[in-house]
Enzyme design. Structure first.
Site, PDB file in Angstrom:
ATOM      1  N   HIS A 146       0.872  -1.185   0.000  1.00 35.09           N
ATOM      2  CA  HIS A 146       0.000   0.000   0.000  1.00 35.09           C
ATOM      3  C   HIS A 146       0.905   1.230   0.000  1.00 35.09           C
ATOM      4  CE1 HIS A 146      -2.832   2.901   1.847  1.00 35.09           C
ATOM      5  NE2 HIS A 146      -3.796   2.104   1.410  1.00 35.09           N
ATOM      6  N   ASP A 223       2.931  -5.021   7.854  1.00 38.17           N
ATOM      7  CA  ASP A 223       1.729  -4.187   7.774  1.00 38.17           C
ATOM      8  C   ASP A 223       0.533  -5.132   7.846  1.00 38.17           C
ATOM      9  OD1 ASP A 223      -0.486  -2.807   6.913  1.00 38.17           O
ATOM     10  OD2 ASP A 223       0.356  -2.172   4.995  1.00 38.17           O
ATOM     11  N   GLN A 226      -4.794  -5.455   6.698  1.00 37.49           N
ATOM     12  CA  GLN A 226      -5.889  -6.307   6.208  1.00 37.49           C
ATOM     13  C   GLN A 226      -6.015  -7.629   6.963  1.00 37.49           C
ATOM     14  OE1 GLN A 226      -8.105  -5.160   4.258  1.00 37.49           O
ATOM     15  NE2 GLN A 226      -7.028  -3.290   3.662  1.00 37.49           N
ATOM     16  N   LYS A 249     -10.208  -1.491  10.949  1.00 32.72           N
ATOM     17  CA  LYS A 249     -10.543  -2.490   9.912  1.00 32.72           C
ATOM     18  C   LYS A 249     -10.915  -3.800  10.601  1.00 32.72           C
ATOM     19  CE  LYS A 249      -7.860  -0.005   6.532  1.00 32.72           C
ATOM     20  NZ  LYS A 249      -7.371   0.010   5.186  1.00 32.72           N
ATOM     21  N   CYS A 387      -5.104   3.031  -3.374  1.00 41.40           N
ATOM     22  CA  CYS A 387      -3.838   3.531  -2.788  1.00 41.40           C
ATOM     23  C   CYS A 387      -2.695   2.526  -2.924  1.00 41.40           C
ATOM     24  CB  CYS A 387      -4.006   3.901  -1.319  1.00 41.40           C
ATOM     25  SG  CYS A 387      -5.288   5.094  -1.020  1.00 41.40           S
TER      26      CYS A 387
END
Lengths: 429, 174
Positions: A146, A223, A226, A249, A387
């Site tokens: 991202h 990261d 998600q 999220k 993004c």
């Protein structure tokens, strides 16, 4: 016949669309604009229910306990954490600690002082990358990142002359661990990867990556935007040194919350200095965590809400949540593959991905498709580049973008079916 | 659960080390009953059955438990303090749950370790006591060849908390 409201919406959309079309698509989509003008009329008289399928951006709804916790804090506590010697301020402090502790349980972090609260995963990744990388360092990353990872890396490439090796992900496939191993050099200071792509849903082989990083003594930054809350994440088992997460999220918390786990012994430079509530005589930022990185008043309301959300996740069990996601993913894959003219990007196996699907439908512009799904069917999805332009280069959609469908914990198979029916109606029209 | 909740009610900077904090916390339940069992199991605990109170340390932090209250000094920050409180609550509840397997110890004092004494000294190495450094002073204090009163900085205002702890520990040396 179009309703007055629908006419108004289409007129407004087309006005903007033409301008946008010239810029991005050279007017290519005007014919589709004409085509879907009739769509709402086809749906006239049919029930339009709200189906939220944009959970990869922000999950909705939240567990009831999240709303209640935030309301209770704002209404009945309200004080800043660590900023007062009175009971309510100390109670607020205790609530912040409770969230830290719950996150510690979720990620298997024993010393929760090493969990730093931030505003979101972007801030966490910026803190990790800019606080850790030095002049001339070598970093290994992937093409599925991202912009929250990619942009700070590019800034550091310019400002600190870092060298970036980008591992390929052809057609959105996961990186090859053997290739990763080959790219690690004596000067490699960090491996920085997303756990799952926000475009294709592709899961990276994190366990293998962690083993390789540990073998070569290279810290691993992950990261988890998600995956946190929907995929079991154990920092010890996966050998993660820096875990960046966002609260809004998969963790089911409110926006404006996130954090970074920093393994003991990793030297990260703070990027902000200021009040910490204690040690006020010091002219410099305190050395001890988490205060070293938490200058300024914390988002206590958000953190309290995040705590309630993580408590909900722990009660349900991340394993169970992942199973639910896999079942929904498998069903979505099955349904989407039956839609004529639909291109689905990324892995076709639920085991290899999270519940994030990028699609295109024949040559309909993603924005157009998302608009029709929303206006005519009440189905909310995201359109564009999400993004992550590098990921779109991998799947050949950097010029066009995709429609991203991302179910969450509260979505049902019936809602996926409704999406499938809508897509079939649109393409057959 | 024996001890259901611990709530911090007061926080201020440590007098001797303003970068650290001291605090008081209220206990939801009376822990008098568990103190002799803690005294029997916690290494280097100082127990006063008459008071009653029990002092123990967690690394560099010193904690004194009272029936419905605790005090802690030298915590790094409130996050650190909450973590230690969590550990304590678990320790108390676990000890209470296992009390049938533990022989309670009602004895008043336990002889402290020299390093424990050292951890509460000002550690300025000022040599005013006549020793080369504070570690040597602690060792001699332990063996009865030095007296606490010879540590001049300890009796200044800034080290009041450490002084109280050391005076309590010194009782066990006699």
């Amino acid at each position: 016949m179009l309703t007055a409201k629908a006419k108004e919406a289409f007129n407004a959309f087309n006005a903007g669309f033409k301008e946008k079309g010239k810029l991005l698509y050279q007017g290519k989509y005007s014919s589709h604009a004409v085509r879907f003008r009739a769509m709402p009329a086809q749906r006239e008289g049919k029930e339009k229910v709200a189906i939220y399928l944009d959970n990869a951006a922000t999950t909705y709804p939240k567990p009831e306990a999240v709303y209640k916790a935030i309301d209770h804090y704002l209404r009945h506590i309200g004080a800043s954490a660590g900023r007062g010697a009175y009971r309510r301020a100390l109670e607020a402090d205790g609530l912040v600690f409770k969230t830290r502790k719950l996150l510690g349980r979720l990620f298997n972090i024993a010393d929760v002082s090493n969990i730093i609260f931030t505003s979101n995963v972007t801030e966490s990744l910026n803190l990790a990358l800019k606080g850790f990388l030095r002049e001339g360092d070598h970093v290994v990353t992937s093409h599925l990142e991202h912009n929250s990872m990619w942009r700070p890396l590019k800034v550091l490439e310019k400002e600190r002359n870092i060298r970036i090796t980008v591992l390929p992900s052809p057609e959105g496939k996961a990186l090859d661990p053997e290739q990763l191993e080959r790219t690690i050099l004596p000067g490699t200071r960090l491996v920085a990867l997303t756990h799952a792509s926000n475009v294709t849903g592709t899961l990276m082989p994190l366990k293998e990556v962690g083993e390789i990083c540990r073998r070569y003594h290279v810290p691993l930054l992950v990261d988890t935007a998600q995956t946190a809350g929907v995929f079991p994440l154990d920092i010890k088992e996966l050998k993660i040194d820096l875990l960046a997460f966002t609260g809004h999220k998969g963790l089911l918390g409110p926006t404006g919350t996130g954090g970074l786990y920093i393994a003991p012994g990793l030297e990260i430079k703070p990027w902000k200095e200021g009040g910490t509530g204690g040690a006020s005589l010091l002219e410099h930022q305190p050395e001890d965590l988490p205060d070293r990185f938490e200058a300024g008043t914390l988002n206590v309301a958000g953190i309290v809400g995040l705590g309630a959300a993580v408590e909900f996740i722990l009660e349900k069990g991340v394993g169970q949540i992942r199973e639910h996601e896999k079942a929904l993913t498998a069903y979505a894959l099955e349904q989407l593959c039956q839609v004529p003219g639909l291109t689905l990007y990324g892995p076709l196996n639920a085991e290899e991905r999270v519940g994030v699907f990028s699609i295109n439908l024949e040559d309909i512009a993603p924005e157009e498709l998302a608009y029709v799904l929303d206006e005519a069917y009440g189905i909310m999805v995201r359109a564009g580049l999400h993004c992550a332009p590098q990921a779109h280069r991998c799947i050949g959609t950097v010029q066009r973008g995709t429609v991203r469908i991302s179910p969450g914990y509260f979505n049902t198979k019936e809602e996926i079916e409704a999406l499938s029916v809508a897509l079939k109606e649109i393409i057959s029209h | 659960m024996f001890l259901r909740k611990v709530e911090i009610t007061y926080v201020s900077p440590c007098l001797a080390d303003p970068q650290k904090i001291r605090l008081k916390a209220e206990l939801s339940d009376d822990i008098t009953e568990v103190m002799p069992y803690l005294n029997a199991t916690v290494k280097a605990a100082i127990y006063n059955h008459e008071a009653p109170n029990l002092t123990l340390s967690k690394e560099f932090r010193l904690i004194t438990l009272y029936p419905r209250e605790l005090t802690m000094i030298k915590a790094l920050n409130t996050t650190d303090a909450w973590q230690v409180i969590d550990w304590l609550q678990e320790l108390i509840n676990d000890t209470y749950a296992r009390r049938s397997e533990i022989a309670p110890d009602y004895r008043r004092k336990r002889r402290p370790h020299p390093l424990q004494l050292y951890s509460w000294l000002p550690r300025l190495n000022c040599k005013k006591c006549g020793e080369q450094h504070c570690l040597a002073f602690a060792a001699l204090l332990f063996s009865g060849q030095q007296e606490l009163k010879n540590c001049e900085p300890l009796f200044s205002h800034n080290y009041r908390e450490q002084r109280e702890v050391l005076l309590e520990l010194a009782k066990a040396l006699r």
